[in-house]
Design an enzyme around this catalytic site. Structure first.
Site, PDB file in Angstrom:
ATOM      1  N   ASP A  42      32.012  15.257  57.526  1.00 26.85           N
ATOM      2  CA  ASP A  42      32.033  14.005  58.268  1.00 26.85           C
ATOM      3  C   ASP A  42      31.954  14.313  59.757  1.00 26.85           C
ATOM      4  O   ASP A  42      32.352  15.400  60.197  1.00 26.85           O
ATOM      5  CB  ASP A  42      33.316  13.216  57.970  1.00 26.85           C
ATOM      6  CG  ASP A  42      33.190  11.737  58.286  1.00 26.85           C
ATOM      7  OD1 ASP A  42      32.943  10.954  57.358  1.00 26.85           O
ATOM      8  OD2 ASP A  42      33.319  11.373  59.477  1.00 26.85           O
ATOM      9  N   GLY A 102      22.004  -7.260  59.130  1.00 21.59           N
ATOM     10  CA  GLY A 102      21.345  -8.451  59.648  1.00 21.59           C
ATOM     11  C   GLY A 102      21.237  -8.485  61.153  1.00 21.59           C
ATOM     12  O   GLY A 102      21.102  -9.555  61.753  1.00 21.59           O
ATOM     13  N   TYR A 162      16.437  -0.817  58.606  1.00 18.01           N
ATOM     14  CA  TYR A 162      17.351  -0.277  57.601  1.00 18.01           C
ATOM     15  C   TYR A 162      16.746  -0.350  56.204  1.00 18.01           C
ATOM     16  O   TYR A 162      16.719   0.637  55.461  1.00 18.01           O
ATOM     17  CB  TYR A 162      18.669  -1.043  57.642  1.00 18.01           C
ATOM     18  CG  TYR A 162      19.667  -0.615  56.590  1.00 18.01           C
ATOM     19  CD1 TYR A 162      20.379   0.572  56.721  1.00 18.01           C
ATOM     20  CD2 TYR A 162      19.901  -1.408  55.465  1.00 18.01           C
ATOM     21  CE1 TYR A 162      21.301   0.964  55.760  1.00 18.01           C
ATOM     22  CE2 TYR A 162      20.814  -1.031  54.506  1.00 18.01           C
ATOM     23  CZ  TYR A 162      21.519   0.164  54.652  1.00 18.01           C
ATOM     24  OH  TYR A 162      22.414   0.550  53.698  1.00 18.01           O
TER      25      TYR A 162
END
Length: 258
Positions: A42, A102, A162
């Site tokens: 990570d 969005g 995306y």
């Protein structure tokens, strides 16, 4: 094969990117519970270490490693460290992803944003696969699982970058199945629907959740465990003759943002 061995990953070594929280954390934990030694990768050192420590406390084997998937040196280090620590790599879960929500107005998108999204969502999984497959081939067992998205097949406003990057990831896996098969390596994608993570929480309203549930036959949002269990299937011997495929884990429905 003994049914109890179908999901047994004892002796296997797994690498998970973005393993510090959310779906990545769930993948780390379920793979460790199935017997794999896990490298929790990570960009956030504290999160990665916490997940690895939790696995060890539960009796599993894990180490943590900081990795920025935008840095090639970090990707090389991730696979090298895995091999140097555990002797090989058998399972690679390309979980790190970015974009969507969005927020991608096509008239306002900066091309640097597009480059970043594709580098994270497509190029990093390809590069890590390139590094890991030779090691998997030598070990005699290899499974790559990419986390794609239901957005890869949906069509909606303000999601063009995306969604197209995740569609590219799907087709990448379908083609790489031909390249990696001779090495004894399978590659498949898991596509989450709306799953209860911090990323979803950042955009979810009661009204949006109600709309999503109306389009979801199994009348709930996804849990991290739902996605992690699909990853376990692709990582395990239970899917030994499956490659180049995408499984969408979405409650049978379509949870678009509109």
């Amino acid at each position: 094969m003994d049914i109890k061995n179908l999901f047994d990953l004892s002796g296997k070594v797994a690498v998970v990117t973005g393993g510090g929280d959310g779906i990545g954390k769930g993948c780390c934990e379920i793979l460790a519970a199935a017997g794999a030694s896990v490298v929790v990768s990570d960009i956030n050192a504290d999160k990665a270490e916490a997940v690895a420590a939790g696995i060890v406390a539960a009796g599993g084997k894990a180490i943590s490693l900081v990795c920025n998937v935008l840095e090639d040196a970090d990707l090389v280090k991730l696979i090298d460290t895995t091999v140097n620590t555990f002797g090989t790599v058998n399972i690679l879960v390309n979980n790190v992803g970015l974009g969507g929500g969005g927020r991608e107005n096509p008239f306002k998108i900066d091309m640097n944003y597009v480059d970043r999204i594709y580098r994270i969502n497509v190029f990093a999984p390809l590069r890590l696969s390139q590094l890991a497959v030779p090691e998997m081939g030598k070990s005699g067992y290899g499974s790559i699982v990419n986390i794609t998205s239901i957005s890869s097949i949906d069509k909606e406003a303000n999601m063009c970058v995306y969604s197209s990057s995740k569609a590219a990831l799907n087709h990448l896996a379908a083609n790489l199945a031909y390249d990696f098969g001779p090495y004894g390596v399978r590659i498949n994608n898991v596509g989450p629907g709306a799953t209860k993570t911090a990323a979803l929480a950042s955009i979810l309203t009661p009204e949006l959740q109600e709309k999503m549930l109306k389009r979801t036959p199994i009348n709930r949002l996804g849990e991290v465990s739902d996605i992690a269990q699909a990853v376990l299937f692709f990582a395990s011997p239970a899917s030994a003759w499956i490659s180049g495929q995408v499984i969408f884990v979405n409650g049978g429905g379509n949870q678009t943002l509109d």
